[in-house]
Design an enzyme around this catalytic site. Sequence first.
Site, PDB file in Angstrom:
ATOM      1  N   ASP A  82       0.850  -1.199   0.000  1.00 28.18           N
ATOM      2  CA  ASP A  82       0.000   0.000   0.000  1.00 28.18           C
ATOM      3  C   ASP A  82       0.891   1.257   0.000  1.00 28.18           C
ATOM      4  OD1 ASP A  82      -2.398   1.425   0.256  1.00 28.18           O
ATOM      5  OD2 ASP A  82      -2.338   1.384   2.454  1.00 28.18           O
ATOM      6  N   HIS A 209      -9.244   4.848  -2.163  1.00 33.47           N
ATOM      7  CA  HIS A 209      -8.528   4.923  -0.878  1.00 33.47           C
ATOM      8  C   HIS A 209      -9.380   5.715   0.111  1.00 33.47           C
ATOM      9  CE1 HIS A 209      -4.276   3.568  -1.739  1.00 33.47           C
ATOM     10  NE2 HIS A 209      -4.898   3.408  -2.896  1.00 33.47           N
TER      11      HIS A 209
HETATM   12  O1  G3H Z   1      -3.010   5.046   3.711  1.00 30.87           O
HETATM   13  C1  G3H Z   1      -2.301   4.740   4.648  1.00 30.87           C
HETATM   14  C2  G3H Z   1      -2.624   3.600   5.524  1.00 30.87           C
HETATM   15  O2  G3H Z   1      -3.685   3.899   6.381  1.00 30.87           O
HETATM   16  C3  G3H Z   1      -1.396   3.078   6.229  1.00 30.87           C
HETATM   17  O3  G3H Z   1      -0.980   3.853   7.292  1.00 30.87           O
HETATM   18  O4  G3H Z   1       1.539   4.037   7.183  1.00 30.87           O
HETATM   19  O5  G3H Z   1       0.318   4.258   9.355  1.00 30.87           O
HETATM   20  O6  G3H Z   1       0.514   2.041   8.211  1.00 30.87           O
HETATM   21  P1  G3H Z   1       0.429   3.541   8.055  1.00 30.87           P
HETATM   22  P1  13P Z   2      -8.906   4.811   5.700  1.00 31.97           P
HETATM   23  O1  13P Z   2      -8.028   5.714   6.501  1.00 31.97           O
HETATM   24  O2  13P Z   2     -10.181   5.476   5.315  1.00 31.97           O
HETATM   25  O3  13P Z   2      -9.152   3.501   6.355  1.00 31.97           O
HETATM   26  O4  13P Z   2      -8.144   4.503   4.310  1.00 31.97           O
HETATM   27  C1  13P Z   2      -7.127   3.526   4.247  1.00 31.97           C
HETATM   28  C2  13P Z   2      -6.362   3.553   2.982  1.00 31.97           C
HETATM   29  O5  13P Z   2      -6.712   4.165   2.001  1.00 31.97           O
HETATM   30  C3  13P Z   2      -5.115   2.788   2.953  1.00 31.97           C
HETATM   31  O6  13P Z   2      -4.412   2.958   1.779  1.00 31.97           O
HETATM   32 ZN    ZN Z   3      -4.515   4.916   0.959  1.00 31.90          ZN
END
Ligand code: G3H
Ligand code: 13P
Ligand code: ZN
Length: 309
Positions: A82, A209
């Site tokens: 991601d 997203h």
């Molecule tokens: O879009 C981002 C996701 O919510 C991942 O967040 O980098 O804190 O794991 P993180």
């Molecule tokens: P949310 O913060 O709405 O759960 O979105 C998650 C996301 O897009 C991760 O790439």
């Molecule tokens: Zn995202």
Amino acid sequence: MALVSTKEMFQKAYEGGYAIGAFNINNMEIVQAVARAAKAQQSHVILQVSSSALTYMGPGYLKALVEAACEEAGVDMALHLDHGPDLKTVQLAIDSGFTSVMIDGSHEDFETNVRVTREVVEYAHARGVVVEAELGVLAGVEDEVSSATHTYTEPLQAKEFVQRTGCDSLAIAIGTSHGAFKFSGEPHLKFDILEEIGALLPGFPIVLHGASSVDPHYVAMANENGAAIQGARGIPLDLLRKAASLAVCKINMDTDLRLCMTGTIRKVFHDKPAEFDPRKYLGEARSNVQRLVEEKIQWVLGSEGSAKK
Ligand code: G3H
Ligand code: 13P
Ligand code: ZN
């Protein structure tokens, strides 16, 4: 059962008017919860990992956990990077067994985004891995990058971007945002943009997203047990369902799982102050996350039964 690319699952989702859920995984309990929900609903799922989550878990642990989950669930799943920030991280993910990667050049100018995405597509396709790219900027914070405002995706640019990069799916900005605070006024998504892109790129999978609904039940559970999460607001279910019935084939959710896990753990700590066995609070959180993911599959995504042969 295997870790597979998203190609076939997106094609079926596009034709069937549903979407596949992409759930961010950060620890063993979340992996198990998503896998158990996928098994119970006989649904494909995408287990997605941000680069910070990859560092947190370590590629070796992650790979072993995900393979075990896939085997136990008995349904094919994809393991997806991601918001991949650069080619180096994408290479690490592919070498670690990921079947799908995202390169997020959305904060770059158009030409730079095309160039970095093209590089990643060449590397990934040579190894049988599919690529999600992003065009347009979501408001909110993702990993270390943040933006105060949306820059909606421009449909004709989206078409040019897909043709020039050869990416397999495209994340677009139509008013969703990352995190728990998505709207201060009435929730609204720009479906005109989604429909225009769908018409310009028929059959091409679009990704949403920032698609958590921010369930007031878990926000209240957290707040009633010591949290300070005020003004949280997510995307209403009916808007997500509509997006899934159009060209959106992948819907990303992370915040909802975090809120569910945190709310549950806070409640156990509050209700049972003498409890100090991690299995007791993590186990309860795992059950609630499983229930949440099953509800997403049925009420938001419409993907139940998609993994049945
Ligand atoms: O879009 C981002 C996701 O919510 C991942 O967040 O980098 O804190 O794991 P993180
Ligand atoms: P949310 O913060 O709405 O759960 O979105 C998650 C996301 O897009 C991760 O790439
Ligand atoms: Zn995202």
